[in-house]
Enzyme design. Sequence first.
Site, PDB file in Angstrom:
ATOM      1  N   HIS A   1       0.819  -1.224   0.000  1.00 29.48           N
ATOM      2  CA  HIS A   1       0.000   0.000   0.000  1.00 29.48           C
ATOM      3  C   HIS A   1       0.850   1.271   0.000  1.00 29.48           C
ATOM      4  O   HIS A   1       0.342   2.351  -0.294  1.00 29.48           O
ATOM      5  CB  HIS A   1      -0.994  -0.002   1.177  1.00 29.48           C
TER       6      HIS A   1
ATOM      7  N   ASP B   1       0.295  -7.589   1.417  1.00 30.47           N
ATOM      8  CA  ASP B   1       0.736  -6.201   1.594  1.00 30.47           C
ATOM      9  C   ASP B   1       2.254  -6.101   1.621  1.00 30.47           C
ATOM     10  O   ASP B   1       2.825  -5.349   2.415  1.00 30.47           O
ATOM     11  CB  ASP B   1       0.125  -5.591   2.861  1.00 30.47           C
TER      12      ASP B   1
ATOM     13  N   SER C   1       4.596   2.570   7.906  1.00 29.02           N
ATOM     14  CA  SER C   1       4.243   1.420   7.079  1.00 29.02           C
ATOM     15  C   SER C   1       5.423   0.953   6.236  1.00 29.02           C
ATOM     16  O   SER C   1       6.085   1.759   5.576  1.00 29.02           O
ATOM     17  CB  SER C   1       3.079   1.765   6.146  1.00 29.02           C
TER      18      SER C   1
END
Length: 485
Positions: free
Chosen positions: A123, A153, A227
């Site tokens: 992402h 992911d 992230s």
Amino acid sequence: MLNITRVSGILLLALLSFSQIPLAQSMTGLPDFTDMAEENSPAVVNIKATAKAPVRDFSENERSPRSGPRNGPPFGPGGPNGPFSDFFRYFYDERGKQPRPARPSQGSGFIVSKDGYIITNHHVVDGADILTVTLSDRRELKAELIGSDERSDVAVLKIDSNNDLPVVRFGNSEELKVGEWVLAIGSPFGFDYSVTAGIVSAKSRSLPQDNYVPFIQTDVAINPGNSGGPLFNMKGEVVGVNSQIYSRTGGFMGLSFSIPVDVVLDVYNQIKTSGTVSRGWLGVVIQDVTQELAESFGMQKPAGALVSKVIEDSPAEKGGVKAGDIIIVFAENAVAKSSDLPPLVGKVAVNTKVKMQVLRKGRKTSLTIKIGSLKDGQLAAAEPDSVDPQKDNNLNLAVQELNDRDRQAFGISNGGVIVRDVMRGPAFDAGIAVGDVILELANKKVTGFNSYKLITRNLKKGSVVPVLISRQKSPLYIALRIPAD
């Protein structure tokens, strides 16, 4: 009387012992992360992902977003001679087009090989046209996207290198224990090389839309920008990739989720080798076994993954799995709950034969399944037209047989009755709703209204029986408690 000499000796011994304890531990009782942060920070990178903005061509009479007319530049507050007019002219395209790049999003990543391979989140890089990696020495390098996997992911990037890049060391996420200290390094809100620490709160967490990843839950402070960054154990080894947080505000609220390193490395190696990721597929729809369902299936306690549907022509069907089976062991791994099964299946190589054990009508049965390849797909739902229902049953349900349109809409080739009305009673209490299709009742096939009526009349009072329904094309088992009187 107090012996001063003896007390002094005791105090001196205590002070000597105290001096041998590291300061960070002696003062707070917490571990010292300084060496670990210093050693591993150089291998952590900041990633900027930029997508090109769409070009918009304004019509003759349309005004631009900056409040200017089509045939002239926008002036901003104060008009053509205002204090901001030069600023607005500078960013204005006289042809009425504004193909300026969008503001880049930011994330983190870490270097896994000296020749420049980097792991981050899918992402973070999804939809980006330009990827820029900033190293710890402030060098900015363009990165190539080698491959990305939405389900896990995980994404893999590559930067040019002279084989002199700092790299991380990998640990074993299976060996992590709940309560163990862990450390995260990343760039929350763009603040590069921020270090946060916490403990492992839980393992093998299943999140919505992420059934193939058994997440590590921690209370490490993770925020936007973290992230894709690494999660370290106390040995300085990467055990996970920080991926998600649970938040009602958009910021950290004590629940962070990381992808286990064994999942990450499997995806990384597949992407690096072939550019794609394949996963094992069993071909069943499963659900948790509740206490009432366990009782209805004759189990002493809830366990396993209850198969509510077997996909046609799937590995499960070919291997003999049936609806109503409870999978309790898969590839020598105990299945305690339904969320345990998808990650176990997903990491099995395609075409591999796997042994599993199911509980079928109270008896353990061993099966051998040849695992298939997972493909994307989804089920559609439809509401059938209503016709006259029949209420000749003791469950306070109004049901009817399915017509051709019903069967097409619900994907049911034969058997079953559809629920048209639910009155107060055991079915209502169990959660059966209008539109549900009853396929099995008390482990017996419902072939139509007559068989349904016969089964309900023979239900033992005070018992708990399983009911297999189809709800919006998805099969589901429900425990139905029959009143004692």
